[in-house]
Design an enzyme around this catalytic site. Structure first.
Site, PDB file in Angstrom:
ATOM      1  N   GLU A  25      -2.858  -2.327  -8.154  1.00  0.00           N
ATOM      2  CA  GLU A  25      -2.898  -3.454  -7.117  1.00  0.00           C
ATOM      3  C   GLU A  25      -4.456  -3.887  -7.438  1.00  0.00           C
ATOM      4  O   GLU A  25      -5.286  -3.101  -7.362  1.00  0.00           O
ATOM      5  CB  GLU A  25      -2.901  -2.856  -5.549  1.00  0.00           C
ATOM      6  CG  GLU A  25      -1.472  -2.805  -5.254  1.00  0.00           C
ATOM      7  CD  GLU A  25      -1.059  -2.772  -3.995  1.00  0.00           C
ATOM      8  OE1 GLU A  25      -2.264  -3.179  -2.914  1.00  0.00           O
ATOM      9  OE2 GLU A  25      -0.245  -2.043  -3.488  1.00  0.00           O
ATOM     10  N   GLU A  27      -0.688   4.494  -1.718  1.00  0.00           N
ATOM     11  CA  GLU A  27      -1.760   4.576  -0.739  1.00  0.00           C
ATOM     12  C   GLU A  27      -1.763   5.566   0.266  1.00  0.00           C
ATOM     13  O   GLU A  27      -1.621   5.357   1.490  1.00  0.00           O
ATOM     14  CB  GLU A  27      -2.358   3.218  -0.269  1.00  0.00           C
ATOM     15  CG  GLU A  27      -2.825   2.400  -1.260  1.00  0.00           C
ATOM     16  CD  GLU A  27      -3.405   0.918  -0.695  1.00  0.00           C
ATOM     17  OE1 GLU A  27      -3.651   0.933   0.439  1.00  0.00           O
ATOM     18  OE2 GLU A  27      -3.849   0.361  -1.735  1.00  0.00           O
TER      19      GLU A  27
HETATM   20  C1  NOJ Z   1      -2.339  -2.258  -0.126  1.00  0.00           C
HETATM   21  C2  NOJ Z   1      -0.915  -2.179  -0.019  1.00  0.00           C
HETATM   22  O1  NOJ Z   1      -0.220  -1.390  -0.931  1.00  0.00           O
HETATM   23  C3  NOJ Z   1      -0.089  -3.434   0.140  1.00  0.00           C
HETATM   24  O2  NOJ Z   1       1.198  -3.358   0.406  1.00  0.00           O
HETATM   25  C4  NOJ Z   1      -1.041  -4.598   0.854  1.00  0.00           C
HETATM   26  O3  NOJ Z   1      -0.155  -5.565   1.001  1.00  0.00           O
HETATM   27  C5  NOJ Z   1      -2.500  -4.858  -0.147  1.00  0.00           C
HETATM   28  N1  NOJ Z   1      -2.892  -3.558  -0.086  1.00  0.00           N
HETATM   29  C6  NOJ Z   1      -3.029  -6.118   0.436  1.00  0.00           C
HETATM   30  O4  NOJ Z   1      -3.373  -5.634   1.683  1.00  0.00           O
END
Ligand code: NOJ
Length: 431
Positions: free
Chosen positions: A340, A151
């Site tokens: 994710e 991200e």
């Molecule tokens: C994006 C991130 O990559 C991760 O580290 C985070 O815990 C999750 N989203 C949830 O917010």
């Protein structure tokens, strides 16, 4: 899972500090002033946690490498004990038949490098190249699956524009170079892995959120478009060789200046084997002249009275489907992996059980949408639930629980939630 959120052992066996170790010490930055120093103690408990991964029926394990465990000063000297830890972790995965999927950068820059300018520094690429090279040379024989960045929009905007995440910097003077360095780093990182790791499978992971205008008013539509560029196009398009998204608002003009001045369109391009997308929720936005540059703000899910998680994130599996379809439709995208997806709900451990029906319902909806896309022939070929254990959720500290496994952070005791059991069944039935 990621190193900073799970490993703990922040000052053990030669590890250098990361920006999150330092940022979390600043009062009021993290809920409850929580620190990631111990987190889930994954550093010492990885064997047990991997057994859980296996027991839940997963075939692949995604984790990130802590840059400052490998290179305590960020560059230069290699920390042998850090290398040994990741060898042991990878070996354990392989022993259990779990395929290791390694993220190179998941938000935990060595603090030593932040002192020299961090992601905004023009030395960043040099530092990053060194880190990637060490990882590729050390682990490339055993690890074939690599995610270069996690991200980039998340860590550049929250960390270098809005100051909400580490390192807590604000303003375009930090943000724009950080964006450009991240766009370059993801491609350069890909090239390094390609040249040093035989039979590698390389991707990078983008956050994405469908952006819906609040009304049919042109101002709302324009506001949605501006946000869409930032949330969904800013990093994937340069990686595909399309350069930065073309648009006539100030932010893009400035970025184009970076790009044109240095003629780096080619260097921001890399032939990724897959594109990782991370999707949790859509946003609804309206024109807001008070917000600098972007002149848009989101209308919260709670205000709109639509279903949402305890994070306030709208639950909307149709929009997940739309984003898979949209990212898959770029001509040069070979395949999509959802790297994710998951939800925070306020779980309660009662008599050894965590009844997280809402999370099960969330996964059911989102996985149904994913399977729909797949059955329609959309090139989506993988899914990672976020995440194994409750962990350090950045500014939410240990408050926001996303795990399939509940963690008591006092005792480090793990309890598989109902959603974990549900996942196991689901995968068993869909083998
Ligand atoms: C994006 C991130 O990559 C991760 O580290 C985070 O815990 C999750 N989203 C949830 O917010």
């Amino acid at each position: 899972m990621s190193a900073a959120q799970n490993e703990g052992a922040y000052n053990i066996d030669g590890r250098g500090l990361s920006i999150w170790d330092v940022f979390s010490k600043r009062a009021g930055k993290v809920k409850g002033n929580a620190k990631p120093f111990e987190a889930c103690d994954f550093y010492h408990r990885y064997k047990d946690d991997l057994l859980l991964v296996k027991a839940l029926g997963f075939q692949v394990f995604r984790f990130s490498i802590s840059w400052s465990r490998i290179l305590p000063e960020g560059t230069g000297r290699v920390n042998k004990e850090g290398i040994a830890f990741y060898h042991a972790l990878i070996d354990e995965c392989l022993k259990l038949g779990l395929i290791p999927f390694v993220t190179l950068y998941h938000w935990d820059l060595p603090y030593a490098l932040e002192k020299e300018g961090g992601w905004s520094s023009h030395f960043l690429l040099k530092w990053f190249n060194r880190f990637v090279t060490v990882c590729a040379e050390e682990f490339g024989d055993k690890v074939k699956n690599w995610i270069i960045l996690n991200e980039p929009m998340g860590f550049t905007s929250l960390g270098y524009m809005l100051g909400k995440h580490a390192p807590g910097k604000t303003g375009l003077n930090y943000f724009l170079p950080a964006v450009h360095n991240a766009a370059m780093a993801q491609a350069e990182g890909g090239r390094i892995i390609r040249s040093l790791v035989k039979k590698s499978y390389i991707g990078t992971s983008f956050s994405c959120s469908e952006v819906v205008p609040f009304s049919s008013n042109q101002k709302d539509i324009d506001a949605a478009n501006r946000l869409d560029i930032l949330l969904n196009r800013l990093f994937i398009e340069p990686s595909l060789g399309l350069g930065y998204p073309d648009d006539n608002f100030l932010l893009m003009e400035k970025l184009h200046l970076f790009n044109k001045a240095w003629k780096y369109t080619e260097r921001m391009k890399f032939d990724f084997d897959f594109i990782g997308i991370q999707n949790y929720f859509p946003v609804t936005v309206k024109y807001n002249p008070v917000i600098p540059i972007i002149q848009a703000s989101d209308v919260k899910a709670a205000t709109r009275k639509v279903p949402h998680t305890d994070m306030g994130w709208e639950i909307n599996a149709d929009s997940f489907y739309n984003m898979i379809k949209r990212f898959a439709s770029y001509e040069n995208v070979k395949e999509i992996l959802v790297t994710e997806n998951g939800a925070f709900f306020k779980d309660k451990l009662v008599n050894g059980v965590v009844k997280d029906e809402q999370r099960i319902d969330y996964f059911k909806q989102y996985l149904t949408a994913l399977l729909k896309a797949k059955n329609e022939g959309i090139k989506v070929n993988g899914y990672f639930a976020w995440t194994l254990t409750d962990n350090f959720e950045w500014t939410e500290g240990f408050y926001a629980r996303f795990g399939l496994v509940y963690v008591d952070f006092e005792t480090q005791l793990r309890t598989v939630k109902q959603s974990g059991h549900w996942f196991r069944e689901f995968m068993h039935l869909n083998k």
